[in-house]
Scaffold this motif. Structure first.
Motif, mmCIF file in Angstrom:
data_model
loop_
_atom_site.group_PDB
_atom_site.id
_atom_site.type_symbol
_atom_site.label_atom_id
_atom_site.label_comp_id
_atom_site.label_asym_id
_atom_site.label_seq_id
_atom_site.Cartn_x
_atom_site.Cartn_y
_atom_site.Cartn_z
ATOM 1 N N THR A 111 -9.610 -36.210 20.387
ATOM 2 C CA THR A 111 -8.385 -35.802 19.695
ATOM 3 C C THR A 111 -8.372 -36.178 18.223
ATOM 4 O O THR A 111 -8.387 -35.315 17.349
ATOM 5 C CB THR A 111 -7.161 -36.425 20.394
ATOM 6 O OG1 THR A 111 -7.316 -37.859 20.441
ATOM 7 C CG2 THR A 111 -7.002 -35.888 21.809
ATOM 8 N N ARG A 115 -10.876 -34.940 13.535
ATOM 9 C CA ARG A 115 -10.040 -34.610 12.381
ATOM 10 C C ARG A 115 -10.080 -35.715 11.334
ATOM 11 O O ARG A 115 -10.108 -35.447 10.135
ATOM 12 C CB ARG A 115 -8.585 -34.378 12.827
ATOM 13 C CG ARG A 115 -8.364 -33.059 13.548
ATOM 14 C CD ARG A 115 -6.899 -32.828 13.827
ATOM 15 N NE ARG A 115 -6.095 -32.845 12.604
ATOM 16 C CZ ARG A 115 -4.774 -32.812 12.592
ATOM 17 N NH1 ARG A 115 -4.092 -32.784 13.733
ATOM 18 N NH2 ARG A 115 -4.115 -32.823 11.438
ATOM 19 N N ARG A 293 -0.454 -40.694 15.168
ATOM 20 C CA ARG A 293 0.944 -40.347 15.459
ATOM 21 C C ARG A 293 1.176 -38.843 15.334
ATOM 22 O O ARG A 293 1.896 -38.249 16.150
ATOM 23 C CB ARG A 293 1.873 -41.103 14.519
ATOM 24 C CG ARG A 293 2.004 -42.594 14.863
ATOM 25 C CD ARG A 293 2.810 -43.319 13.841
ATOM 26 N NE ARG A 293 3.176 -44.660 14.297
ATOM 27 C CZ ARG A 293 3.371 -45.697 13.500
ATOM 28 N NH1 ARG A 293 3.240 -45.544 12.177
ATOM 29 N NH2 ARG A 293 3.707 -46.873 13.989
ATOM 30 N N GLU A 294 0.564 -38.225 14.324
ATOM 31 C CA GLU A 294 0.733 -36.780 14.126
ATOM 32 C C GLU A 294 0.143 -36.018 15.305
ATOM 33 O O GLU A 294 0.773 -35.076 15.829
ATOM 34 C CB GLU A 294 0.044 -36.375 12.825
ATOM 35 C CG GLU A 294 0.102 -34.885 12.537
ATOM 36 C CD GLU A 294 -0.681 -34.515 11.304
ATOM 37 O OE1 GLU A 294 -1.220 -33.380 11.252
ATOM 38 O OE2 GLU A 294 -0.789 -35.351 10.387
ATOM 39 N N VAL A 295 -1.053 -36.390 15.745
ATOM 40 C CA VAL A 295 -1.704 -35.689 16.843
ATOM 41 C C VAL A 295 -0.915 -35.913 18.136
ATOM 42 O O VAL A 295 -0.728 -34.989 18.936
ATOM 43 C CB VAL A 295 -3.155 -36.187 17.005
ATOM 44 C CG1 VAL A 295 -3.762 -35.697 18.312
ATOM 45 C CG2 VAL A 295 -3.994 -35.734 15.816
ATOM 46 N N ASP A 296 -0.439 -37.136 18.341
ATOM 47 C CA ASP A 296 0.289 -37.434 19.570
ATOM 48 C C ASP A 296 1.623 -36.698 19.613
ATOM 49 O O ASP A 296 2.044 -36.233 20.673
ATOM 50 C CB ASP A 296 0.516 -38.941 19.676
ATOM 51 C CG ASP A 296 0.850 -39.385 21.085
ATOM 52 O OD1 ASP A 296 0.044 -39.094 21.991
ATOM 53 O OD2 ASP A 296 1.907 -39.997 21.286
ATOM 54 N N LYS A 297 2.267 -36.551 18.473
ATOM 55 C CA LYS A 297 3.548 -35.854 18.417
ATOM 56 C C LYS A 297 3.372 -34.370 18.730
ATOM 57 O O LYS A 297 4.272 -33.727 19.290
ATOM 58 C CB LYS A 297 4.169 -36.018 17.022
ATOM 59 C CG LYS A 297 5.581 -35.468 16.903
ATOM 60 C CD LYS A 297 6.144 -35.760 15.521
ATOM 61 C CE LYS A 297 7.563 -35.200 15.386
ATOM 62 N NZ LYS A 297 8.115 -35.472 14.038
ATOM 63 N N ALA A 298 2.208 -33.825 18.403
ATOM 64 C CA ALA A 298 1.953 -32.395 18.617
ATOM 65 C C ALA A 298 1.488 -32.084 20.040
ATOM 66 O O ALA A 298 1.281 -30.929 20.371
ATOM 67 C CB ALA A 298 0.898 -31.907 17.628
ATOM 68 N N ARG A 299 1.310 -33.115 20.871
ATOM 69 C CA ARG A 299 0.840 -32.903 22.243
ATOM 70 C C ARG A 299 1.806 -32.032 23.041
ATOM 71 O O ARG A 299 3.006 -32.148 22.927
ATOM 72 C CB ARG A 299 0.688 -34.234 22.971
ATOM 73 C CG ARG A 299 -0.488 -35.065 22.505
ATOM 74 C CD ARG A 299 -0.567 -36.389 23.229
ATOM 75 N NE ARG A 299 -0.865 -36.219 24.649
ATOM 76 C CZ ARG A 299 0.014 -36.476 25.618
ATOM 77 N NH1 ARG A 299 1.217 -36.875 25.340
ATOM 78 N NH2 ARG A 299 -0.329 -36.326 26.889
#
Length: 299
Positions: A111, A115, A293-299
């Motif tokens: 994940t 990036r 945090r950005e990737v987790d929020k977009a899950r």
């Protein structure tokens, strides 16, 4: 007295922190002999012995303890000053060392890491995967990744990946002709594939249902120390295994595994990245946390 170099002082601080020439050398990326030579040279320049050395241990002398007490804040201020220059340049740089358990490392690699490396090519990411819960400060890591409930209380934790669920799984063929377990106590009549923790202790399976908690040292004639191996052994019909859902999911989708005791396996708080509360957060770690945090929020 000859003034010591910054490299000499950094070498001293590393050995003082880790109480080990081997660990300090690994963190600094130098040979143990080169590090030992630097410390001997520093002691010669200062005219005092800084460490008491035996074949089994390294400890600070009184002079060494006084020096490290004054030196640590100076080196932290220097790191922060250099980090500020990195920020002004517009992009983080340097090395980011993260210690993670195997499942955490896998999730990060799938994940965030790709990036992150694309966005910050000047950062060298050193991701170390191991089962034991280490002291990340003593071992020279910027951050660690473990289950949220295992994060030391003096650390700042950033949850990611959502809740995690442990599942009791087995091959359909194993259940042929056997009574399906309906409660954790029913496992005493089954062959379970047990797990050896990195500490050397055997894991006792933990279940809960509507506030009732059950911990059981399950029976079995096979003990393994890796979730992938546990899942594979269960798929091969060796018995019932208890593993994070992440590892079992492909086998469940293919029908090689089925679950038992579902209602006794509720979700629990999942993974967290954690780092020291009292230390300056370097820019590579700040960038990694923001992207996590950005990737987790977009899950």
């Amino acid at each position: 007295m000859v003034r010591p170099s910054l490299n000499d002082l950094a070498a001293f601080a590393a050995v003082a922190s880790h109480r080990s020439f081997r660990r300090a050398a690994d963190v600094m990326g130098v040979s143990r002999s080169a590090l030992s030579h630097s410390i001997i040279g520093l002691e010669g320049k200062l005219g005092v012995r800084l460490f008491n050395r035996t074949t089994r241990s390294v400890s600070l002398t009184q002079a060494g303890a006084r020096l490290v007490a004054r030196l640590d804040p100076v080196l932290q201020d220097l790191d922060q000053a250099l980090d500020t220059l990195s920020e002004e340049r517009g992009t983080p740089s340097g090395t980011l060392r993260i210690n993670a358990n195997k499942s955490g490392a896998r999730i990060l690699l799938q994940t965030v890491v790709p990036r992150f490396l694309d966005l910050y090519p000047d950062v060298e990411l050193d991701l170390v995967s191991e089962g034991r819960l280490v002291d990340i400060v003593e071992e020279g890591f910027d951050a660690g990744v473990r289950l949220f409930e295992a994060v030391p209380r003096d650390m700042i934790a950033v949850k990611f990946g959502g809740d995690v669920r442990f599942l009791a799984v087995t091959a359909p063929s194993y259940l042929d002709g056997k009574a399906r377990p309906n409660t954790p106590d029913d496992l005493n009549a089954h062959c379970c594939i047990r797990q050896r923790l990195p500490s050397g202790k055997r894991y006792r399976w933990e279940f809960s249902k509507r506030g009732a908690e059950v911990v059981i040292d399950v029976p079995g004639n096979l003990t393994l120390d890796d979730n992938d191996l546990l899942v594979q052994a269960a798929a091969d019909g060796r018995g019932i295994a208890y593993v994070p859902e992440y590892f079992a999911r492909p086998f469940l989708a293919s029908g090689q595994l089925v679950t038992v005791l579902d209602e006794w396996c509720p979700p629990t708080p999942g993974l967290a990245l954690y780092y020291p509360r009292s230390r300056h957060v370097p820019s590579p770690l700040r960038a990694f946390i923001d992207l996590l945090r950005e990737v987790d929020k977009a899950r």
